[in-house]
Each structure stands twice: as structure tokens, then as C-alpha cells.
Design a protein around this motif. Structure first.
Motif, short mmCIF file in Angstrom:
data_model
loop_
_atom_site.label_atom_id
_atom_site.label_comp_id
_atom_site.label_asym_id
_atom_site.label_seq_id
_atom_site.Cartn_x
_atom_site.Cartn_y
_atom_site.Cartn_z
N PRO A 66 4.70 36.22 11.96
CA PRO A 66 4.07 35.94 10.66
C PRO A 66 2.80 35.09 10.80
CG PRO A 66 6.44 35.69 10.49
CD PRO A 66 6.14 35.88 11.95
N ASP A 67 2.78 34.16 11.76
CA ASP A 67 1.58 33.33 11.96
C ASP A 67 0.37 34.19 12.33
OD1 ASP A 67 2.99 31.07 11.39
OD2 ASP A 67 3.17 30.37 13.45
N GLU A 69 -0.07 37.40 11.55
CA GLU A 69 -0.44 38.15 10.34
C GLU A 69 -1.29 37.29 9.41
OE1 GLU A 69 1.77 40.40 6.58
OE2 GLU A 69 2.92 39.86 8.37
N ARG A 70 -0.88 36.03 9.26
CA ARG A 70 -1.59 35.13 8.34
C ARG A 70 -2.92 34.65 8.94
NH1 ARG A 70 1.84 31.64 8.42
NH2 ARG A 70 0.86 30.09 9.76
N GLU A 71 -2.89 34.15 10.18
CA GLU A 71 -4.07 33.53 10.79
C GLU A 71 -5.18 34.53 11.05
OE1 GLU A 71 -1.36 30.09 13.00
OE2 GLU A 71 -2.23 31.73 14.18
N GLU A 73 -5.58 37.20 9.22
CA GLU A 73 -5.89 37.80 7.91
C GLU A 73 -5.77 39.32 7.93
OE1 GLU A 73 -9.23 35.18 5.90
OE2 GLU A 73 -9.81 35.65 7.97
N ALA A 75 -3.80 41.41 6.35
CA ALA A 75 -3.71 42.10 5.05
C ALA A 75 -5.10 42.38 4.50
CB ALA A 75 -2.89 41.27 4.07
N ARG A 76 -6.01 41.43 4.68
CA ARG A 76 -7.39 41.62 4.20
C ARG A 76 -8.08 42.77 4.92
NH1 ARG A 76 -12.57 39.42 5.11
NH2 ARG A 76 -11.88 38.13 6.86
N LYS A 80 -0.54 46.75 5.87
CA LYS A 80 0.47 46.69 4.80
C LYS A 80 1.78 47.25 5.32
CE LYS A 80 1.41 48.28 0.06
NZ LYS A 80 0.91 49.11 -1.06
N SER A 264 -10.34 42.57 12.36
CA SER A 264 -10.27 41.11 12.38
C SER A 264 -10.97 40.55 13.60
CB SER A 264 -8.80 40.68 12.37
OG SER A 264 -8.68 39.28 12.46
#
Length: 538
Positions: A66-67, A69-71, A73, A75-76, A80, A264
Motif C-alpha cells: 500500500p505504501d 501505491e500511495r507514495e 500516486e 491511482a493518479r 485501479k 509515475s
């Protein structure tokens, strides 16, 4: 000669892209080189017939940190996850079936059809696995400590490196301490076979066979073999599917994840070149200094990071004289035993199962469909493979991503992805080039026994035998994990004892792929950890 980079990464698989991304975000100048014309390594979406796209090799998501995926970005950048509910369907020869997923009440009802005792035990089993996973996850995602008293000629560590190793060892000890009363059973899970563990918890063969598939996927081992308990745990570590151990589909196929990672990385300043196969890693004065492409182009860098398997990295891309003989010998001993085949199919219709009829999308189509009704069935399939024979009754995990993702096929049509276990890399008689199509027919027949319309619905097929997995994706031995996930090849022993921290005996050369800790699966952990180590060294 071209410009000089801080880091050149060999291979644009997901771990290579993750590593590049973190390095670039730390201000380093990074180039990624990919031999194929598409990024993603084994996490790609490709057309198998006009209008039909499949996740060619890797096909489900759960382990991605999850880190990350978040760090990064993601989804941006278009990533999905589409959850699957139910997530598992096992049709049985006697006309019964077992549905399972994140819905606790559904699980209770379905398991109770076979055993009331098992229905009561299953929530406790899930809670037990969850406790172990949550306690060990920080250690498994960390850079592994070196716990062996290795002689100095194997690995000489500086003072700062020794201190960092000590801190990691203390973190690992604290993780084990958190297990408390679960420690004895956790150690059994990490080192032992899956079968006695499942036998202790459950009595229903349908339930045990369904759960046992997580213990054997990608392994050349039956569930009764030591080490399969860890593979079972490994497959329930992730939460990217929406809940622990629940695997999801990436919208657009696994290639959409790789595309998001590429976008990314490029946004962070990474340069990526495809159709740029690396032929050699050059060493001078005991240090990796450059790569040379098959075209002859030479690219210099302060550090070379390989996302290839250890065998490709150390035995094919490097001159033998660049490595200590003992290390090179250890690399030759890495076990790449594997027995998997991937078959991607374009379908005109959904499979219509005898035990749960339906021509439109239903709960039986959304999750992984298990063709492996009993533990004995799985053991027999392994025994065939052990003799070098394609399994007479293959173990199949079938997914139908178009049951939730309409972007992959024409309206009303579908994609089926078969991940077949116990197709041995080496056959006792002939090769997969000769026997592959016949085995694919056997797999289709096995599914047709449960869904009689299945064979007639197959419009196109793509067959990736173990040999083809090796040729197409440079997976040594066709092993999807870059090396077997056995205890002697895990943690600080991966890729070989003494070199579990992503560094290698050749200064300036690092590993960032699944051949390093924590191993296979689309987690991104090896890539992120390799970047952390390199940033300490640069």
C-alpha cells in the motif's frame, strides 16, 4: 559513449520501475533498459487475438505494498483494482461446489454444506493467519538482517553496515516477539508442509483442497512437502485486493499497473528505453561500471541494478572473473524448480457449470475457479510432474477477468486465464514444443468436464509453456518467483546466504527483482528495498 547516469536498471519489470521511481524521487539520474518492446516484465496486458486482451503472465493483484501505491500516486496514473466477490469457486465432480470470499456469512453457509465443524473453525483459521501476517509483514517488507556468523571472506561489512544490520535484526526479533503464543505454530507455518496444518484445522477435503492451492502455486512441490506452509502464508500477506488475502483484478489487466508505474517514474524524471536488450554488465577494478547493449552501445553508471533473475544477472551478463568463485558457485546452486503453464483463452461464452448453471455473469465466474477437488488429486498431479510427465489430471486455477472488467474483450465475449500447476520444465520424453498443445487440450477437457459448453466456446488460445515463460520473460527455468520459495532461499538466504541485502560481491551492482527478498509476487518490495540500500551507498 552516451551520458553517465547515477543508476542504470536492467529490466522494466514492476520491481525495476518501482526502484527507478524511488531513486528518481531522491534526485538521482536513472535510466531503465528493457529488452522487450513493452514495460512490465511478467506484469503485462497483451492482445491474444484481435479485440481480446489478457494479462499474459501475472494475472491478479494483492501483494502490492500500500505504501508504494500511495507514495508513487499510482491511482493518479490510472491504476485501479477491481475487487472480486466471491473470490473463489470450486466445482466438484459430485455436483456440489464451494464458494468463498470476503463475506464471512457466505463462507459459513458454503463450508457448512461440507462440515459444520469446519464452518466454525474457518473464522479462527483466518484470524490465526491474520495475526501471523500482521506480525511478520514489517519484517518481510524490511531489508533482511544477516543472522549467520559468516566468515569475513564471504562478506566483509563496514561499521555502519554492521550497525544497520544489527538494527534490522532487532526489528526482526521484535516482530517474532509480537507473535506471543502463536510463535510455535507460526514457525511451523514458515518452515513446514501445508497438508498437516490444514488437516489439523479442517476435515472437509473440498475446503482443504481449495486452500491448498495457495501453498503450491508456482512451486514444484506438493502440499505435503516442507516449505509449502510459507507459500500458503505468502499468498495471504497482501491487501491490495481490498481485504487481506483477497486477490483482485487490475482494470485493463496487469499491464495497466505497469503503465501506471511507468507514468509515475517518467513524471519523476526516469528515462525508459524499450527494445534495448542488455548483453553485458561491464566490470573494472572490482566494480560494475557500465552496461553494453546488444547493439554495442555502452552506457556508464555509478550503479547497475538488475531486475533479471540471479542466474541471468550473474551467469549470463557478467564475466565469470568478475565474481568470487564461491559466490558464483552458490548462484549455480539456486533452485529454479517450477512446474507452471499459463494458457490464455478468448471465449464466445462464459463457462456454464453443471453444479451452478448460468450463461450470464454469476458469483461462480468472478473469482478464481479451482479445478482440484481433493488433496489426493493434487498429490497425484505432482507425482506425474516428479516423473517428468505432464499431469494426467492437471491442477488449474481459472480466472475470468471479463466477469468484472469489460475493457478486455468485445461485448458479450470473455477472457479466460488458466494458471496450470505441475507442468514440469523438463519432460522425461521430448519437450514442451512437442507436447504443449496436447497438454492444453487436456486442460480444456478438464474444465469441460465441469462446464460442458467450455470447449465449444474457445475461439483463440495463447499457450505459454515453462519453456515459453523462460524465452519470453527471461524467467530462468520458467520459475515465476525468480527462484523457488523454499526456506533455504528466503530472507537473508535470498539469492544466496550472506547477500540478502540487495548488494552483490561486485561493488556497484545490485539486485532489485524477485530473486531478492522477499521473493515473488507483484509486491514491489524488492524494488523499493533495493532503492533504499542504493541511496545509502551512493
Amino acid at each position: 559513449m552516451s551520458e553517465r547516469y547515477d543508476a542504470v536498471i536492467v529490466g522494466a519489470g514492476h520491481n525495476g520501475l518501482v526502484c527507478a521511481n524511488y531513486l528518481a524521487r531522491a534526485g538521482r539520474k536513472v535510466l531503465v533498459l528493457e529488452r522487450r518492446g513493452i514495460v512490465g516484465g511478467a506484469a503485462v496486458s497483451e492482445e491474444i487475438a484481435p479485440g481480446y486482451r489478457a494479462s499474459t503472465a501475472s494475472y491478479l493483484i494483492s501483494l502490492l505494498l500500500p505504501d508504494i501505491e500511495r507514495e508513487l500516486e499510482l491511482a493518479r496514473h490510472g491504476y485501479k483494482v477491481l475487487p472480486r466477490n466471491p473470490s473463489s469457486f470450486t466445482p466438484l465432480p459430485d455436483g456440489r461446489s464451494l464458494l468463498m470470499g470476503p463475506d464471512a456469512e457466505l463462507n459459513r453457509r458454503e463450508i457448512a454444506k461440507f462440515s459444520t465443524r469446519d464452518a466454525e473453525a474457518y473464522p479462527r483459521y483466518e484470524a490465526w493467519l491474520t495475526r501471523i501476517a500482521e506480525a511478520l509483514e514489517p519484517a518481510l517488507e524490511d531489508i533482511p538482517p544477516e543472522l549467520l556468523p559468516l566468515p569475513a571472506h564471504v562478506r566483509r561489512r563496514g561499521v555502519f553496515e554492521q550497525l544497520r544490520n544489527l538494527r534490522r535484526a532487532l526489528r526482526f526479533h521484535r516482530a517474532l516477539k509480537k507473535l506471543g503464543d502463536d510463535l510455535p505454530t507460526a514457525l511451523e507455518l514458515l518452515t513446514g508442509p501445508a497438508t498437516p496444518i490444514l488437516d489439523r484445522w479442517f476435515e472437509s477435503d473440498a475446503l482443504k483442497a481449495t486452500l491448498a492451492t495457495d501453498a503450491i502455486i508456482g512451486a514444484m512441490s506438493p502440499p505435503s512437502a516442507a516449505g509449502t506452509g510459507y507459500v500458503l502464508l505468502h499468498h495471504v500477506m497482501g491487501v491490495a485486493g481490498g481485504a487481506r488475502g483477497v486477490w483482485g483484478y487490475v482494470e485493463g489487466g496487469m499491464g495497466a499497473l505497469s503503465t501506471a508505474l511507468r507514468r509515475s517514474a517518467e513524471a519523476a524524471g526516469v528515462s525508459i528505453r524499450v527494445d534495448a536488450p542488455v548483453a553485458q554488465i561491464e566490470a573494472q577494478g572490482g566494480r560494475a561500471v557500465a552496461v553494453r547493449l546488444a547493439s554495442g552501445e555502452r552506457i556508464a553508471a555509478h550503479a547497475i541494478i538488475s531486475n533479471a533473475t540471479p542466474a541471468v544477472t550473474f551467469l549470463q551478463l557478467l564475466d565469470a572473473a568478475a565474481l568470487p568463485p564461491a559466490f558464483r558457485a552458490a548462484v549455480t546452486r539456486i533452485d529454479y524448480s517450477s512446474a507452471v503453464m499459463k494458457i490464455n483463452l478468448a471465449l464466445s461464452d462464459l463457462p456454464d457449470f453443471r453444479c451452478m448453471p448460468g450463461a450470464t455473469v454469476g458469483p461462480q465466474h468472478r473469482g478464481t475457479i479451482h479445478i482440484s477437488p481433493t488433496l489426493e488429486y493434487i498429490e497425484r498431479a505432482y507425482e506425474d510432474a516428479r516423473r517428468g510427465e505432464p499431469s494426467r489430471q492437471p491442477v488449474i486455477e481459472m480466472t475470468l477477468p471479463t466477469s468484472v472488467d469489460t475493457t478486455l474483450a468485445p461485448a458479450g465475449h470473455h477472457i479466460a486465464q488458466l494458471f496450470v500447476q505441475y507442468a514440469p520444465y523438463r519432460l522425461a520424453d521430448g519437450s514442451w514444443d512437442e507436447h504443449g498443445e496436447a497438454f492444453a487440450e487436456r486442460c480444456i477437457d478438464a474444465i469441460n468436464d465441469y462446464a460442458p459448453n467450455f470447449r465449444a466456446s474457445v475461439l483463440h488460445r495463447q499457450l505459454l509453456s515453462p519453456l515459453e515463460l523462460e524465452r519470453r520473460f527471461a524467467l530462468t527455468g520458467g520459475n515465476i518467483f525468480h527462484g523457488a520459495m523454499s526456506l533455504h532461499q528466503l530472507f537473508g538466504f535470498r539469492p544466496v546466504p550472506g547477500w540478502g541485502d540487495y548488494r552483490t560481491p561486485l561493488a556497484g551492482l545490485y539486485l532489485c527483482g524477485a530473486g531478492a527478498h522477499p521473493g515473488g509476487g507483484v509486491s514491489g518490495a524488492p524494488g523499493r528495498n533495493a532503492a533504499r540500500v542504493l541511496l545509502q551507498d551512493l
